[in-house]
Scaffold this active site. Sequence first.
Site, PDB file in Angstrom:
ATOM      1  N   ASP A  45       0.847  -1.199   0.000  1.00 57.27           N
ATOM      2  CA  ASP A  45       0.000   0.000   0.000  1.00 57.27           C
ATOM      3  C   ASP A  45       0.881   1.248   0.000  1.00 57.27           C
ATOM      4  OD1 ASP A  45      -2.901   1.066   0.635  1.00 57.27           O
ATOM      5  OD2 ASP A  45      -1.523   2.213   1.893  1.00 57.27           O
ATOM      6  N   TYR A  50       2.902   9.865  -0.416  1.00 57.43           N
ATOM      7  CA  TYR A  50       3.964   9.335   0.457  1.00 57.43           C
ATOM      8  C   TYR A  50       5.356   9.619  -0.126  1.00 57.43           C
ATOM      9  CZ  TYR A  50       0.150   6.508   2.535  1.00 57.43           C
ATOM     10  OH  TYR A  50      -1.023   6.079   3.119  1.00 57.43           O
ATOM     11  N   LYS A  75      -2.684   5.927  -4.420  1.00 63.82           N
ATOM     12  CA  LYS A  75      -3.808   6.838  -4.151  1.00 63.82           C
ATOM     13  C   LYS A  75      -3.601   8.185  -4.832  1.00 63.82           C
ATOM     14  CE  LYS A  75      -3.739   4.668   0.403  1.00 63.82           C
ATOM     15  NZ  LYS A  75      -2.354   4.518   0.836  1.00 63.82           N
ATOM     16  N   HIS A 108      -7.598   9.535  -2.056  1.00 64.24           N
ATOM     17  CA  HIS A 108      -6.936   9.477  -0.745  1.00 64.24           C
ATOM     18  C   HIS A 108      -7.826  10.004   0.387  1.00 64.24           C
ATOM     19  CE1 HIS A 108      -2.627   9.180   0.996  1.00 64.24           C
ATOM     20  NE2 HIS A 108      -3.490   8.985   1.951  1.00 64.24           N
TER      21      HIS A 108
HETATM   22  P1  NDP Z   1       0.651   1.169  11.987  1.00 68.38           P
HETATM   23  O1  NDP Z   1      -0.608   1.223  12.741  1.00 68.38           O
HETATM   24  O2  NDP Z   1       0.885   0.071  11.014  1.00 68.38           O
HETATM   25  O3  NDP Z   1       1.854   1.212  13.036  1.00 68.38           O
HETATM   26  C1  NDP Z   1       3.184   1.377  12.608  1.00 68.38           C
HETATM   27  C2  NDP Z   1       4.049   1.646  13.828  1.00 68.38           C
HETATM   28  O4  NDP Z   1       4.087   0.475  14.643  1.00 68.38           O
HETATM   29  C3  NDP Z   1       5.470   1.958  13.460  1.00 68.38           C
HETATM   30  O5  NDP Z   1       5.939   2.873  14.443  1.00 68.38           O
HETATM   31  C4  NDP Z   1       6.182   0.625  13.586  1.00 68.38           C
HETATM   32  O6  NDP Z   1       7.534   0.831  13.931  1.00 68.38           O
HETATM   33  C5  NDP Z   1       5.428  -0.018  14.720  1.00 68.38           C
HETATM   34  N1  NDP Z   1       5.354  -1.492  14.584  1.00 68.38           N
HETATM   35  C6  NDP Z   1       4.952  -2.191  13.512  1.00 68.38           C
HETATM   36  N2  NDP Z   1       4.955  -3.522  13.755  1.00 68.38           N
HETATM   37  C7  NDP Z   1       5.365  -3.664  15.027  1.00 68.38           C
HETATM   38  C8  NDP Z   1       5.595  -4.787  15.854  1.00 68.38           C
HETATM   39  N3  NDP Z   1       5.359  -6.034  15.418  1.00 68.38           N
HETATM   40  N4  NDP Z   1       6.033  -4.568  17.126  1.00 68.38           N
HETATM   41  C9  NDP Z   1       6.268  -3.313  17.578  1.00 68.38           C
HETATM   42  N5  NDP Z   1       6.077  -2.209  16.837  1.00 68.38           N
HETATM   43  C10 NDP Z   1       5.631  -2.369  15.569  1.00 68.38           C
HETATM   44  O7  NDP Z   1       0.895   2.587  11.313  1.00 68.38           O
HETATM   45  P2  NDP Z   1       0.512   3.469  10.067  1.00 68.38           P
HETATM   46  O8  NDP Z   1      -0.206   4.636  10.636  1.00 68.38           O
HETATM   47  O9  NDP Z   1       1.704   3.639   9.255  1.00 68.38           O
HETATM   48  O10 NDP Z   1      -0.573   2.681   9.224  1.00 68.38           O
HETATM   49  C11 NDP Z   1      -0.241   1.601   8.399  1.00 68.38           C
HETATM   50  C12 NDP Z   1      -0.475   1.906   6.918  1.00 68.38           C
HETATM   51  O11 NDP Z   1      -1.813   2.305   6.660  1.00 68.38           O
HETATM   52  C13 NDP Z   1       0.343   3.097   6.379  1.00 68.38           C
HETATM   53  O12 NDP Z   1       1.703   2.773   6.260  1.00 68.38           O
HETATM   54  C14 NDP Z   1      -0.386   3.385   5.095  1.00 68.38           C
HETATM   55  O13 NDP Z   1      -0.022   2.454   4.115  1.00 68.38           O
HETATM   56  C15 NDP Z   1      -1.823   3.219   5.534  1.00 68.38           C
HETATM   57  N6  NDP Z   1      -2.408   4.516   5.958  1.00 68.38           N
HETATM   58  C16 NDP Z   1      -3.329   5.128   5.136  1.00 68.38           C
HETATM   59  C17 NDP Z   1      -3.890   6.344   5.450  1.00 68.38           C
HETATM   60  C18 NDP Z   1      -4.909   6.947   4.552  1.00 68.38           C
HETATM   61  O14 NDP Z   1      -5.285   8.120   4.747  1.00 68.38           O
HETATM   62  N7  NDP Z   1      -5.405   6.221   3.574  1.00 68.38           N
HETATM   63  C19 NDP Z   1      -3.504   7.084   6.682  1.00 68.38           C
HETATM   64  C20 NDP Z   1      -2.573   6.352   7.528  1.00 68.38           C
HETATM   65  C21 NDP Z   1      -2.068   5.122   7.157  1.00 68.38           C
HETATM   66  P3  NDP Z   1       8.766   0.413  12.960  1.00 68.38           P
HETATM   67  O15 NDP Z   1       8.425   0.853  11.576  1.00 68.38           O
HETATM   68  O16 NDP Z   1       9.900   1.154  13.573  1.00 68.38           O
HETATM   69  O17 NDP Z   1       8.870  -1.074  13.097  1.00 68.38           O
END
Ligand code: NDP
Length: 276
Positions: A45, A50, A75, A108
Amino acid sequence: MKDYFVLSNGVKIPSIGFGTWQIPDGTDCYLSVMLALKLGYRHIDTALAYGNERSVGKAIRDSKLKREEVFVTTKLPAQYKTYDEAIKYFNESLENLGLNYIDLYLIHAPWPWAEVGKDCTKGNVEVWKAFVKLYNEGKVKSIGVSNFRETDIRPLVEETNFMPHVNQIRFFISNIQEDVVKYCKENNILVEAYSPLGTGKLLGNEEINEVAKKYNVSAARLCIKYCLQKDTLPLPKSTHEDRIKANLEMDFDISDEDMKKLDNVKIEELYRELRS
Ligand code: NDP
């Protein structure tokens, strides 16, 4: 766990997607996506906004997987609300990704991020007409929206008779958007759960960790499984190999009783309705 959901047009979509928001373009994004594909993700995604489509596309091409083996979502940036802009920026995404079609193309958001809540119905309808054209031409295999409420979706369907295949919304334990999810389910729109870990903010929650301990899984895995058991498609993001791998491991089931417990978790600072 089922391997994929099936959209209303019959397209199969792998049931966990790899999120790439906030992964910087270049080495970070390239290596994360490469790793995700190596570890078994078949759904990525991204978004023009981004700024990392080039690295996403290069990783997909270099992975040596066949194009049809990877499901790619991108998006249209939220501020573009005309037909011509939709076509123009779609082509830009395609070029950035270096692909000749997109699996899922989303609007988006219903409003520009700088003007959350603004009524852009007319613009969204124009954009949706362009999306339907791209779909009919085969340049995208499915089309949808993101951050849309029922009242944002209805005009699109009234004007084009074309129901979105997907609505990607903020969905995680304590923020489950019941109204819009209900509307989507009734209309066969797949709900994708973005920020399934609450952008990491759920992971320290005591109640969640207590339930996770019972299943001998991390809070992250529990949060992702919760989305799946709610029939939504989670999009976890990570840049760490062990986490990327663990976030795909869903070989446990949360009991009905524990699902109810998780339904009742309230985290006020994370709760946000669509559009507010
Ligand atoms: P998530 O809810 O997926 O959380 C990501 C965070 O959690 C990061 O800080 C990551 O750290 C940490 N993390 C991930 N896996 C683990 C684990 N197993 N243990 C501990 N920590 C963990 O965050 P997002 O808000 O990024 O949402 C995910 C995706 O959704 C986005 O990347 C995007 O693709 C989509 N999205 C879409 C939006 C929209 O408007 N359409 C808006 C927001 C998100 P680290 O990377 O350091 O591991």
